[in-house]
Write a protein that holds these residues in place. Structure first.
Motif, PDB file in Angstrom:
ATOM      1  N   GLN A   1       2.585  12.158 -44.003  1.00 24.83           N
ATOM      2  CA  GLN A   1       1.754  11.052 -43.535  1.00 24.83           C
ATOM      3  C   GLN A   1       1.998   9.803 -44.381  1.00 24.83           C
ATOM      4  O   GLN A   1       2.159   8.710 -43.847  1.00 24.83           O
ATOM      5  N   VAL A   2       2.022   9.944 -45.696  1.00 22.03           N
ATOM      6  CA  VAL A   2       2.250   8.805 -46.593  1.00 22.03           C
ATOM      7  C   VAL A   2       3.592   8.152 -46.286  1.00 22.03           C
ATOM      8  O   VAL A   2       3.690   6.926 -46.140  1.00 22.03           O
ATOM      9  N   ASN A   3       4.628   8.958 -46.189  1.00 23.67           N
ATOM     10  CA  ASN A   3       5.980   8.429 -45.991  1.00 23.67           C
ATOM     11  C   ASN A   3       6.219   7.874 -44.592  1.00 23.67           C
ATOM     12  O   ASN A   3       7.226   7.210 -44.355  1.00 23.67           O
ATOM     13  N   SER A   4       5.292   8.109 -43.669  1.00 28.18           N
ATOM     14  CA  SER A   4       5.453   7.579 -42.313  1.00 28.18           C
ATOM     15  C   SER A   4       4.855   6.179 -42.152  1.00 28.18           C
ATOM     16  O   SER A   4       5.108   5.525 -41.143  1.00 28.18           O
ATOM     17  N   HIS A   5       4.068   5.720 -43.118  1.00 24.44           N
ATOM     18  CA  HIS A   5       3.462   4.389 -43.012  1.00 24.44           C
ATOM     19  C   HIS A   5       4.514   3.298 -43.090  1.00 24.44           C
ATOM     20  O   HIS A   5       5.386   3.320 -43.957  1.00 24.44           O
ATOM     21  N   ALA A   6       4.406   2.330 -42.189  1.00 30.05           N
ATOM     22  CA  ALA A   6       5.370   1.230 -42.134  1.00 30.05           C
ATOM     23  C   ALA A   6       5.349   0.384 -43.406  1.00 30.05           C
ATOM     24  O   ALA A   6       6.367  -0.179 -43.792  1.00 30.05           O
ATOM     25  N   SER A   7       4.213   0.297 -44.081  1.00 30.47           N
ATOM     26  CA  SER A   7       4.112  -0.535 -45.278  1.00 30.47           C
ATOM     27  C   SER A   7       4.759   0.111 -46.506  1.00 30.47           C
ATOM     28  O   SER A   7       5.000  -0.551 -47.503  1.00 30.47           O
ATOM     29  N   VAL A   8       5.060   1.391 -46.439  1.00 31.43           N
ATOM     30  CA  VAL A   8       5.677   2.104 -47.556  1.00 31.43           C
ATOM     31  C   VAL A   8       7.182   1.871 -47.516  1.00 31.43           C
ATOM     32  O   VAL A   8       7.827   2.143 -46.510  1.00 31.43           O
ATOM     33  N   GLN A   9       7.726   1.339 -48.599  1.00 32.04           N
ATOM     34  CA  GLN A   9       9.155   1.035 -48.674  1.00 32.04           C
ATOM     35  C   GLN A   9       9.962   2.173 -49.298  1.00 32.04           C
ATOM     36  O   GLN A   9      11.076   2.437 -48.880  1.00 32.04           O
ATOM     37  N   GLN A  10       9.410   2.824 -50.301  1.00 26.96           N
ATOM     38  CA  GLN A  10      10.103   3.888 -51.024  1.00 26.96           C
ATOM     39  C   GLN A  10       9.628   5.246 -50.535  1.00 26.96           C
ATOM     40  O   GLN A  10       8.528   5.370 -50.003  1.00 26.96           O
ATOM     41  N   HIS A  11      10.428   6.263 -50.755  1.00 22.11           N
ATOM     42  CA  HIS A  11      10.047   7.638 -50.415  1.00 22.11           C
ATOM     43  C   HIS A  11       9.167   8.172 -51.547  1.00 22.11           C
ATOM     44  O   HIS A  11       9.494   8.017 -52.723  1.00 22.11           O
ATOM     45  N   PHE A  12       8.047   8.783 -51.195  1.00 21.53           N
ATOM     46  CA  PHE A  12       7.137   9.347 -52.193  1.00 21.53           C
ATOM     47  C   PHE A  12       7.276  10.859 -52.240  1.00 21.53           C
ATOM     48  O   PHE A  12       7.462  11.505 -51.215  1.00 21.53           O
ATOM     49  N   LEU A  13       7.172  11.394 -53.450  1.00 22.36           N
ATOM     50  CA  LEU A  13       7.196  12.832 -53.682  1.00 22.36           C
ATOM     51  C   LEU A  13       5.999  13.233 -54.536  1.00 22.36           C
ATOM     52  O   LEU A  13       5.415  12.400 -55.239  1.00 22.36           O
TER      53      LEU A  13
END
Length: 165
Positions: free
Chosen positions: A42-54
């Motif tokens: 869900q976090v990584n699908s947001h358009a405002s997120v530029q980097q990949h989160f782990l």
């Protein structure tokens, strides 16, 4: 010589910090891993997120065995931005080193499982916010929402049973 030694120590520190999240994630029971994966999707699908989160580290987790293969799970954890761009396929901790120049994301999730699989009903609760925006009100609403989820089935609160830090 001193500069070279400092550079070697710096590189060792970067390597250790990049594997820290991997070690913590690999130590999680599968019951918690599936929830982390759902939240990070869900976090990584947001358009405002530029980097990949782990996954970075767990802050708290608890679960309630309601019997007959049903578990209620609560997990409070941190996610950290990596050097990989959002949408990176098969991103892992070795390919995508953590960045230290971005704020952490604080996630609180709770869900019901049956036979080790996350159930669609009640709908899993996922609440992730950038750490600087996290307030006591958000923390309180997470706890209230997750407590209602487990009470609705007649079981004890997932935040009161078998908690670990």
């Amino acid at each position: 010589m001193v500069v070279q030694l400092l550079f070697v120590l710096f590189c060792a520190g970067v390597l250790l910090s990049s594997t820290e999240g991997q070690n913590d994630f690999s130590k999680l029971p599968d019951l918690y891993k599936t929830g982390v994966e759902l939240a990070l999707k869900q976090v990584n699908s947001h358009a405002s997120v530029q980097q990949h989160f782990l996954f970075f580290k767990s802050l708290s987790k608890s679960d309630v065995d309601a019997g007959f293969g049903v578990m209620y799970v609560y997990h409070h954890f941190l996610a950290r931005a990596t050097k990989c761009l959002r949408g990176t396929v098969d991103a892992d901790y070795m390919k995508c080193a953590f960045r230290n120049d971005r704020p952490l994301i604080d996630c609180g999730i709770c869900y019901k499982t049956f036979g080790g699989q996350i159930e669609e009903e009640p709908k899993p609760f996922i609440d992730c916010v950038y750490k600087p925006k996290l307030t006591q009100g958000i923390k309180t609403s997470r706890v209230q929402h997750c407590s209602k989820m487990s009470y609705s089935s007649g079981s004890a609160s997932i935040l009161l049973v078998r908690g670990s830090q």
